[in-house]
Design a protein around this motif. Structure first.
Motif, PDB file in Angstrom:
ATOM      1  N   SER A  33     -45.613 -79.024 105.900  1.00 52.04           N
ATOM      2  CA  SER A  33     -46.100 -79.410 104.584  1.00 52.04           C
ATOM      3  C   SER A  33     -45.912 -80.901 104.298  1.00 52.04           C
ATOM      4  O   SER A  33     -46.398 -81.407 103.291  1.00 52.04           O
ATOM      5  N   ASN A  34     -45.204 -81.596 105.175  1.00 54.23           N
ATOM      6  CA  ASN A  34     -45.039 -83.037 105.005  1.00 54.23           C
ATOM      7  C   ASN A  34     -44.670 -83.667 106.342  1.00 54.23           C
ATOM      8  O   ASN A  34     -44.435 -82.959 107.332  1.00 54.23           O
ATOM      9  N   ALA A  35     -44.613 -84.997 106.366  1.00 56.04           N
ATOM     10  CA  ALA A  35     -44.360 -85.707 107.620  1.00 56.04           C
ATOM     11  C   ALA A  35     -42.958 -85.448 108.161  1.00 56.04           C
ATOM     12  O   ALA A  35     -42.761 -85.413 109.374  1.00 56.04           O
ATOM     13  N   HIS A  36     -41.980 -85.272 107.262  1.00 60.50           N
ATOM     14  CA  HIS A  36     -40.621 -84.987 107.715  1.00 60.50           C
ATOM     15  C   HIS A  36     -40.583 -83.674 108.508  1.00 60.50           C
ATOM     16  O   HIS A  36     -39.985 -83.598 109.589  1.00 60.50           O
ATOM     17  N   GLU A  37     -41.213 -82.636 107.951  1.00 63.74           N
ATOM     18  CA  GLU A  37     -41.272 -81.347 108.656  1.00 63.74           C
ATOM     19  C   GLU A  37     -42.033 -81.489 109.967  1.00 63.74           C
ATOM     20  O   GLU A  37     -41.660 -80.916 110.991  1.00 63.74           O
ATOM     21  N   MET A  55     -52.655 -88.772 102.609  1.00 66.60           N
ATOM     22  CA  MET A  55     -52.007 -88.866 101.308  1.00 66.60           C
ATOM     23  C   MET A  55     -50.967 -87.756 101.152  1.00 66.60           C
ATOM     24  O   MET A  55     -51.263 -86.652 100.713  1.00 66.60           O
ATOM     25  N   MET A  56     -49.724 -88.079 101.548  1.00 66.13           N
ATOM     26  CA  MET A  56     -48.610 -87.140 101.448  1.00 66.13           C
ATOM     27  C   MET A  56     -47.433 -87.850 100.777  1.00 66.13           C
ATOM     28  O   MET A  56     -47.313 -89.071 100.885  1.00 66.13           O
ATOM     29  N   PRO A  57     -46.567 -87.104 100.097  1.00 64.80           N
ATOM     30  CA  PRO A  57     -45.422 -87.720  99.425  1.00 64.80           C
ATOM     31  C   PRO A  57     -44.390 -88.253 100.420  1.00 64.80           C
ATOM     32  O   PRO A  57     -44.294 -87.775 101.543  1.00 64.80           O
ATOM     33  N   GLN A  58     -43.645 -89.246  99.980  1.00 65.19           N
ATOM     34  CA  GLN A  58     -42.540 -89.837 100.737  1.00 65.19           C
ATOM     35  C   GLN A  58     -43.025 -90.600 101.974  1.00 65.19           C
ATOM     36  O   GLN A  58     -42.933 -91.814 102.046  1.00 65.19           O
ATOM     37  N   PHE A  64     -46.446 -91.848 109.345  1.00 61.22           N
ATOM     38  CA  PHE A  64     -46.178 -90.772 110.303  1.00 61.22           C
ATOM     39  C   PHE A  64     -46.771 -91.129 111.665  1.00 61.22           C
ATOM     40  O   PHE A  64     -46.135 -90.962 112.712  1.00 61.22           O
ATOM     41  N   LEU A  65     -48.001 -91.653 111.652  1.00 63.21           N
ATOM     42  CA  LEU A  65     -48.655 -92.046 112.902  1.00 63.21           C
ATOM     43  C   LEU A  65     -47.895 -93.185 113.575  1.00 63.21           C
ATOM     44  O   LEU A  65     -47.697 -93.172 114.796  1.00 63.21           O
ATOM     45  N   LYS A  66     -47.456 -94.169 112.793  1.00 64.09           N
ATOM     46  CA  LYS A  66     -46.693 -95.281 113.362  1.00 64.09           C
ATOM     47  C   LYS A  66     -45.399 -94.780 113.995  1.00 64.09           C
ATOM     48  O   LYS A  66     -44.998 -95.228 115.084  1.00 64.09           O
TER      49      LYS A  66
END
Length: 229
Positions: A33-37, A55-58, A64-66
């Motif tokens: 559900s987000n880049a951290h997960e 467009m995701m929070p945090q 995320f790609l970088k």
């Protein structure tokens, strides 16, 4: 074995809809559900391809790609941006960050599948080089001739009392049906409106699922076990 995908999107409805469609298309899909997960899942299992919202929070999709491209393990991992940010400047920023494909929302899910299959096929071709995965043309023609001979004897091939259960995706079933008709890869690709490379990929999956090693064996197995429709 189906390709493994990681889908990262913070919209639950879209995330589940895309996941379901991709699974119906024959892929294995993990969701975050987000880049951290998504990053945590990448540490556990490296997929064949990543699909990410921007467009995701945090942590947004660009960050995320970088993060992926800065890690040697993920520098060549195919990444598709699936996003509402469809302006030209957004796409340019995505490509400069190292994304492989960019699909603005709303999108046609068939186009997403086509993009995924194309990226995966290119990755396989690049990694395999000249390993000879494509069967020799003369050998393939010989197998087609044997298949056509089998089809003329179809009534004489004994089938099992209860057809064996093998879990085939709709696309694998379509390819199997056309292989059983004795069609060449190029003819199958034309019928299914896909690439020859994708047809080869599906045929390889069919070999794996049925325990066969050639098209002739595959067709005989399919006829004997009632797998064609």
């Amino acid at each position: 074995m189906s390709a493994q995908l990681l889908l990262v999107d913070d919209e639950p409805g879209l995330r589940e809809a895309v996941k379901d469609y991709l699974q119906e298309s024959g892929f294995t899909v993990q969701v975050a559900s987000n880049a951290h997960e998504g990053w945590e899942l990448l540490q556990q299992n490296i997929p064949d391809l990543v699909i990410s919202d921007i467009m995701m929070p945090q942590v947004d999709g660009y960050q995320f790609l970088k993060q992926m491209r800065d890690d040697p393990r993920f520098q060549t991992l195919p990444v598709v941006f699936l996003t509402a940010k469809g302006m030209t400047t957004d796409r340019i920023q995505g490509y400069q960050a190292g994304v492989d494909a960019y699909l603005p929302k709303p999108f046609d899910p068939d186009e997403l599948v086509a993009i995924i299959e194309n990226l995966l096929a290119r990755r396989v071709t690049t990694s395999s080089g000249e390993l000879g995965e494509t069967p020799d043309i003369a050998d393939l023609a010989n197998q087609i001739a044997q298949i056509k001979a089998l089809l003329t004897q179809r009534q004489g091939i004994a089938t099992t009392p209860a057809p064996i259960k093998i879990d085939l995706t709709p696309r694998e079933q379509s390819v199997l049906n056309l292989v059983t008709e004795g069609l060449m890869n190029k003819e199958i690709a034309r019928r299914l409106q896909t690439s020859v490379r994708n047809v080869e990929k599906y045929v390889s999956r069919l070999f794996s699922k049925t325990g066969t090693n050639s098209r002739t064996e595959l067709v005989r197995f399919a006829l004997e076990h009632g797998l064609t429709k």
